[in-house]
Design an enzyme around this catalytic site. Sequence first.
Site, PDB file in Angstrom:
ATOM      1  N   ILE A  28       0.827  -1.214   0.000  1.00  0.00           N
ATOM      2  CA  ILE A  28       0.000   0.000   0.000  1.00  0.00           C
ATOM      3  C   ILE A  28       0.860   1.262   0.000  1.00  0.00           C
ATOM      4  CG2 ILE A  28      -1.657   1.298   1.411  1.00  0.00           C
ATOM      5  CD1 ILE A  28      -2.892  -1.452   2.223  1.00  0.00           C
ATOM      6  N   ASP A  47      11.582   3.088   4.484  1.00  0.00           N
ATOM      7  CA  ASP A  47      11.262   1.689   4.782  1.00  0.00           C
ATOM      8  C   ASP A  47      12.467   1.060   5.457  1.00  0.00           C
ATOM      9  OD1 ASP A  47      10.363  -1.186   4.472  1.00  0.00           O
ATOM     10  OD2 ASP A  47       8.816  -0.240   3.259  1.00  0.00           O
ATOM     11  N   TYR A 169      -3.055  -6.964  16.732  1.00  0.00           N
ATOM     12  CA  TYR A 169      -3.203  -6.215  15.467  1.00  0.00           C
ATOM     13  C   TYR A 169      -4.494  -5.390  15.504  1.00  0.00           C
ATOM     14  CZ  TYR A 169      -3.437  -5.147  10.472  1.00  0.00           C
ATOM     15  OH  TYR A 169      -3.505  -4.491   9.258  1.00  0.00           O
ATOM     16  N   ALA A 203      -4.880  -7.093  -1.584  1.00  0.00           N
ATOM     17  CA  ALA A 203      -3.872  -8.044  -2.064  1.00  0.00           C
ATOM     18  C   ALA A 203      -2.487  -7.400  -2.054  1.00  0.00           C
ATOM     19  CB  ALA A 203      -4.237  -8.498  -3.473  1.00  0.00           C
TER      20      ALA A 203
HETATM   21  N1  NAD Z   1      -2.953  -5.735   3.091  1.00  0.00           N
HETATM   22  C1  NAD Z   1      -4.078  -5.599   3.757  1.00  0.00           C
HETATM   23  O1  NAD Z   1      -5.041  -6.379   3.580  1.00  0.00           O
HETATM   24  C2  NAD Z   1      -4.236  -4.497   4.745  1.00  0.00           C
HETATM   25  C3  NAD Z   1      -5.521  -4.237   5.228  1.00  0.00           C
HETATM   26  C4  NAD Z   1      -5.697  -3.211   6.138  1.00  0.00           C
HETATM   27  C5  NAD Z   1      -4.618  -2.472   6.554  1.00  0.00           C
HETATM   28  N2  NAD Z   1      -3.374  -2.731   6.078  1.00  0.00           N
HETATM   29  C6  NAD Z   1      -2.278  -1.906   6.570  1.00  0.00           C
HETATM   30  O2  NAD Z   1      -1.642  -1.258   5.481  1.00  0.00           O
HETATM   31  C7  NAD Z   1      -0.277  -0.988   5.822  1.00  0.00           C
HETATM   32  C8  NAD Z   1       0.612  -1.490   4.692  1.00  0.00           C
HETATM   33  O3  NAD Z   1       0.471  -2.903   4.615  1.00  0.00           O
HETATM   34  P1  NAD Z   1       0.735  -3.730   3.291  1.00  0.00           P
HETATM   35  O4  NAD Z   1      -0.364  -4.688   3.141  1.00  0.00           O
HETATM   36  O5  NAD Z   1       1.096  -2.825   2.188  1.00  0.00           O
HETATM   37  O6  NAD Z   1       2.000  -4.585   3.793  1.00  0.00           O
HETATM   38  P2  NAD Z   1       3.455  -4.768   3.201  1.00  0.00           P
HETATM   39  O7  NAD Z   1       4.102  -5.785   4.083  1.00  0.00           O
HETATM   40  O8  NAD Z   1       3.409  -5.003   1.738  1.00  0.00           O
HETATM   41  O9  NAD Z   1       4.131  -3.337   3.439  1.00  0.00           O
HETATM   42  C9  NAD Z   1       4.459  -2.863   4.724  1.00  0.00           C
HETATM   43  C10 NAD Z   1       5.800  -2.149   4.642  1.00  0.00           C
HETATM   44  O10 NAD Z   1       6.085  -1.606   5.941  1.00  0.00           O
HETATM   45  C11 NAD Z   1       7.467  -1.802   6.184  1.00  0.00           C
HETATM   46  N3  NAD Z   1       7.743  -1.819   7.611  1.00  0.00           N
HETATM   47  C12 NAD Z   1       7.312  -2.719   8.521  1.00  0.00           C
HETATM   48  N4  NAD Z   1       7.813  -2.432   9.717  1.00  0.00           N
HETATM   49  C13 NAD Z   1       8.594  -1.329   9.572  1.00  0.00           C
HETATM   50  C14 NAD Z   1       9.391  -0.554  10.455  1.00  0.00           C
HETATM   51  N5  NAD Z   1       9.500  -0.880  11.748  1.00  0.00           N
HETATM   52  N6  NAD Z   1      10.046   0.517   9.973  1.00  0.00           N
HETATM   53  C15 NAD Z   1       9.962   0.848   8.654  1.00  0.00           C
HETATM   54  N7  NAD Z   1       9.222   0.149   7.769  1.00  0.00           N
HETATM   55  C16 NAD Z   1       8.552  -0.924   8.226  1.00  0.00           C
HETATM   56  C17 NAD Z   1       7.785  -3.160   5.558  1.00  0.00           C
HETATM   57  O11 NAD Z   1       9.191  -3.304   5.334  1.00  0.00           O
HETATM   58  C18 NAD Z   1       6.957  -3.125   4.286  1.00  0.00           C
HETATM   59  O12 NAD Z   1       7.697  -2.622   3.193  1.00  0.00           O
HETATM   60  C19 NAD Z   1      -0.026  -1.659   7.158  1.00  0.00           C
HETATM   61  O13 NAD Z   1      -0.099  -0.715   8.192  1.00  0.00           O
HETATM   62  C20 NAD Z   1      -1.164  -2.657   7.257  1.00  0.00           C
HETATM   63  O14 NAD Z   1      -1.473  -2.976   8.595  1.00  0.00           O
HETATM   64  C21 NAD Z   1      -3.156  -3.725   5.178  1.00  0.00           C
END
Ligand code: NAD
Length: 263
Positions: A28, A47, A169, A203
Amino acid sequence: MTEMFLNAPALFDLSGRVALVTGAGSGIGQRIAIGLAQCGADVALLDRREDNGLAETEKSIEAAGRKSIQIAADVTSGSDLAEAVSRTEAKLGPLKLAVNAAGIANANPCEEMKEDQYQTLMDINMKGIWLSCRAQARAMIAHGQGGSIVNIASMSGIIVNKGLSQVHYNASKAGVIHMSKSMAMEWVDRGIRVNSISPGYTATPMNTRPEMVHQTKEFESQTPMQRMANVNEMVGPAVFLLSDAASYCTGVDLLVDGGFCCW
Ligand SMILES: NC(=O)c1ccc[n+]([C@@H]2O[C@H](COP(=O)([O-])OP(=O)(O)OC[C@H]3O[C@@H](n4cnc5c(N)ncnc54)[C@H](O)[C@@H]3O)[C@@H](O)[C@H]2O)c1
């Protein structure tokens, strides 16, 4: 009346604005960072990944004709974030926009979860949002020009996902929603808007974790739109909330969930 001559498409134009996106190396955060550049912003990409995630994002931003910088940093570190903001401003200019998407997810039954699993997730998902916003708002307050921050929460901050044992979470995301509203009120007199986006099942690589892969079909059937979100579908809501199109929106949590929370 000047209102009659409103140029509506220009409301979404981010030209000349500097943004910082956390979690910009995947999912995202990565797509939103690229989308902001396509709308005219220069974007600092933060990141902690050590793969080529940030480089991929940067390549797409270059293709959009905008500037970016890569920042390897951890959102659990206040000093990393302070340095990230000052590097952003030194290379790109005064910070005006921020999207905080860094986050992790995992699962374990509540009664079996160990303290370190709980704490690590809370430190990233909740304290990381506070530290990110603190660093970003300090710069925005110093410039006196206001700004706009979007935090990525989740529908898990509102509902409990059927079949997923993830109390930490869910609680972290409820925390992000309310923290965003609280910060919105603290900074309303400084012209800083703070909103959150609560995605439904989307996704991204986060959903390839082992305990979720077999549940994809179930997620789709539980969602009124009968599908997961494509990650691109988070871009429009983020651009909207960051832009002048949302100039009267602050403290809002925008659900982008295919109707999930209606049922
Ligand atoms: N994918 C879903 O279905 C979904 C749904 C609701 C909310 N979200 C939220 O969206 C956000 C992005 O998730 P995503 O699905 O793109 O996941 P993703 O794993 O593809 O991306 C998350 C990114 O955050 C980075 N990250 C994690 N911990 C970190 C830290 N301590 N310092 C710096 N960077 C860090 C990771 O390296 C990764 O690149 C998150 O907060 C997640 O909880 C995702």
